[in-house]
Write an enzyme that holds these catalytic residues in place. Structure first.
Site, PDB file in Angstrom:
ATOM      1  N   LYS A 141       0.920 -16.337 -98.919  1.00  0.00           N
ATOM      2  CA  LYS A 141       1.855 -16.963 -98.071  1.00  0.00           C
ATOM      3  C   LYS A 141       1.811 -18.497 -98.429  1.00  0.00           C
ATOM      4  CE  LYS A 141       1.157 -19.057 -93.391  1.00  0.00           C
ATOM      5  NZ  LYS A 141       0.241 -19.748 -92.561  1.00  0.00           N
ATOM      6  N   LYS A 152       0.268 -25.176 -97.807  1.00  0.00           N
ATOM      7  CA  LYS A 152      -0.276 -26.308 -98.411  1.00  0.00           C
ATOM      8  C   LYS A 152      -1.719 -26.177 -98.962  1.00  0.00           C
ATOM      9  CE  LYS A 152      -1.226 -29.294 -94.698  1.00  0.00           C
ATOM     10  NZ  LYS A 152      -0.702 -28.330 -93.313  1.00  0.00           N
ATOM     11  N   LYS A 181      -9.145 -21.450 -86.561  1.00  0.00           N
ATOM     12  CA  LYS A 181      -8.937 -22.643 -87.391  1.00  0.00           C
ATOM     13  C   LYS A 181     -10.618 -23.183 -87.391  1.00  0.00           C
ATOM     14  CE  LYS A 181      -4.896 -23.994 -88.643  1.00  0.00           C
ATOM     15  NZ  LYS A 181      -3.773 -24.071 -87.803  1.00  0.00           N
TER      16      LYS A 181
END
Ligand code: TRP
Length: 331
Positions: free
Chosen positions: A195, A198, A114
């Site tokens: 995929k 958002k 991340k």
């Protein structure tokens, strides 16, 4: 014999989409009759990455709650609560932090991933490093047997078990080992074939109007090599077909696949079938969404009474935890 306990959470980090519906919510609903289910809105988790702008946090919390109820979670059977309303999670988090080696947190794959993936936020924070530990506190707090989650969450479950065992090793058996319940659905693709997420701007949101859903499907990518109506297509290259596999009957899947391969039907015909089937799933959900959106007081009552039940369960665990460590009363 009492039912086994299930716990899971969802982050209010954006509006929920049909991927969240088939990947999590529908599964949660299925479990609610056979287990003692605790489902919560992980608002503190959302803050670990979205701390700089909280202007939409409340909207997202409400969106998650409304969608949980609209998908069929029944507050009479299931405890639905907000993490931040059960402050015991913070206490357990701080106590677990005492026994958690830094290296365990640093090696959780999502941590480094991340940090490199997300460019627009500074994730070099204490809160972000502690994300999996906060999740461990969520799970261990309810002494849950099963945790329904997607594969991406398995490392978090693994560290939860390790931390639970380490606690038990120092202070005595308090926490049972939680087990992951893998959700059977694969990742749902978005309107562009990647995929559904958002960050890609390719979502069909549960809060979209019927007209918006229809438009998104109608403009969705299909087999890129099928350009003219008369071209034969390969359904396996079409994200539309991928959605058919989730929302259409086996029979209709066969029909559209055959029609695509032989150029017997056009992409618009194929999409119309998908729209019909998707609407069949979404219409009851839309209706329940309207019910709750018109009744904000009812929503607040549901989340607060769920949180009160969760606090009772959490308080019982914290008594065991404090006693095990020696933080209970002097006499
Ligand atoms: N990390 C989970 C996710 O992003 C959300 C979550 C927080 C969770 N606490 C949890 C899931 C406890 C299961 C159990 O999906």
């Amino acid at each position: 014999m009492g039912k086994k306990r299930v716990l899971s959470g969802i982050q209010p980090s954006g509006r929920l989409h049909i991927g969240n519906l088939v990947g999590a919510l529908q599964n949660w609903v299925k479990l609610q009759d056979s287990y003692d289910c605790y489902y919560f809105i992980a608002d503190w988790h959302a803050l670990t990455s979205q701390y700089a702008d909280t202007s939409r946090l409340k909207d997202y919390v409400k969106d998650v709650l409304v969608n949980c109820l609209a998908a069929g979670l029944d507050p009479e059977k299931t405890t639905i609560f907000a993490q931040s309303r059960v402050i015991e999670h913070a206490e357990l988090h701080v106590l677990l932090s005492m026994v958690t080696p830094l290296s365990w947190l640093e090696r959780v794959p999502t941590y480094k991933e991340k940090q490199t993936e997300v460019k627009d936020k500074d994730l070099n924070t204490y809160g972000f490093l502690g994300y999996p530990l906060l999740q461990s506190a969520d799970i261990l707090m309810y002494r849950a047997h099963y945790v329904p989650v997607g594969v991406d969450q398995m490392p978090h479950l693994e560290i939860t078990r390790e931390i639970g065992r380490r606690f038990n090793h120092f202070y005595g058996e308090v926490f049972p080992d939680p087990e992951g319940l893998l959700t059977e659905f694969p990742k749902v693709v978005g309107t562009d074939g990647r995929k559904m997420s958002k960050t890609y701007d390719n979502c069909i949101f549960l809060s979209d109007t019927p007209a918006e859903v229809e438009k998104k499907i109608r403009t969705m990518t299909t087999d890129p090599q099928r350009i003219k109506r008369t071209d034969k297509g390969d359904p396996d290259l079409s994200p539309v077909y991928h959605l058919h596999k989730i929302f259409s009957s086996k029979e209709e899947q066969g029909e559209v696949a055959e029609g695509c391969r032989t150029a017997g039907i056009g992409c618009i015909d194929c999409k119309k079938v998908l729209i019909k089937n998707l609407f069949e799933v979404l219409e009851p959900l839309w209706e329940r969404r309207r019910h709750y959106l018109d009744r904000p007081d009812e929503l607040e009552d549901i989340i607060e009474s769920g949180s009160a039940k969760a606090r009772t369960a959490a308080a019982a665990t914290m008594q065991l935890v404090r006693k095990a460590i020696g933080l209970d009363r002097l006499r």
